[in-house]
Design a protein around this motif. Structure first.
Motif: not given
Length: 273
Positions: A141-152
């Motif tokens: 889950l953390a990797r998916a968040v950090h893989a977003l084009p723009d960090l939320p």
């Protein structure tokens, strides 16, 4: 305005029209029953964008939702997804993936991918065996968040556990049925994992991955006991460990049998000589 209860004269009695029922509050006396759901069916509200919109109004953006699929199966990875919905282009009908038909999930998957920002991450069976299923899921889950084009700037995650991220994170129990961004992530994760399991079924025929997606249904357990575990199975999950021990015992017995046969053949040849 103060209302007289009829026992005081120091202020006026409210006129009856002010207390009359609003037309929508009057019971329908037409004899027609309102529409009712079939017996046994419970109305469930769809997840909303309310929490995300509240953050956006405070200037917090991007706001992501994340969820995973595949904690329970005996085979295949855990798949995690993070989604940032575009407030102006939110597909209609987004819901917890478990409440949607496979066909509807596929449709919404395509719509979400076309209108939202998203990322997907995988935790392999080897990582699950090494770290345990909870830690592997949180890692994905953390990797998916950090893989977003723009960090939320803020993340909503389904469940009890917050993620190890550099942005704000809020865990929401039952979030896939409450928070729209989490529901969207549940769809992305579920469809991505289902498609992957169908691919694995081509590499490992006979296990039925394309139908049960690795879950512990009778068909899968029967194939596991008959064929033994694959490299895609989670070795430390109890049914897989039991099947592995069974097949290892059979293999050892087979080797011993072959060795005894070879020894007996050698003795017979020596006796003949």
């Amino acid at each position: 305005m103060r209302v007289n209860n009829g026992h005081r004269s120091d202020f006026s009695v409210v006129q009856w029209p002010l207390l009359a029922h609003h037309p929508r509050m009057i019971r329908d006396k037409s004899g027609k029953d309102p529409a009712r759901l079939p017996k046994g069916v419970i109305a469930v509200a769809l997840p909303s964008f309310r929490r995300e919109r509240a953050l956006i109004k405070r200037g917090v953006w991007p706001v992501a939702g994340c969820d995973e699929a595949g904690r329970g199966p005996l085979a295949g990875p855990v798949v995690a997804a993070a989604v940032v919905l575009d407030p102006k282009r939110i597909p209609k009908g987004i819901d917890d993936s478990k409440r949607l038909t496979p066909e509807r999930r596929e449709e919404l998957f395509e719509e979400i991918c076309a209108t939202a920002s998203f990322a997907v991450a995988f935790a392999s069976p080897a990582r699950i065996d090494r770290d345990n299923i909870l830690r592997a899921s949180l890692w994905a889950l953390a990797r998916a968040v950090h893989a977003l084009p723009d960090l939320p700037k803020h993340v909503f995650v389904d469940g009890r556990d917050r993620l190890d991220t550099s942005c704000g994170c809020e865990a929401v129990i039952g979030g896939d049925g409450l928070v729209l961004s989490i529901a969207a992530a549940s769809i992305i994760a579920k469809v991505a994992r289902d498609r992957l399991m169908c691919k694995l079924a081509e590499d490992c025929p006979g296990y039925g991955f394309e139908s049960h997606k690795g879950y512990a249904v009778p068909e899968h357990l029967e194939a596991l006991n008959r064929l033994g575990p694959t490299v895609h199975h989670r070795r430390l999950f109890a049914p897989v460990a039991a099947a592995r021990e069974q097949h290892e015992a059979i293999a050892v017995a087979g080797r011993l049998g072959r060795t005894q046969t070879q020894i007996q053949t050698s003795v017979e040849v020596s006796a003949e000589v």
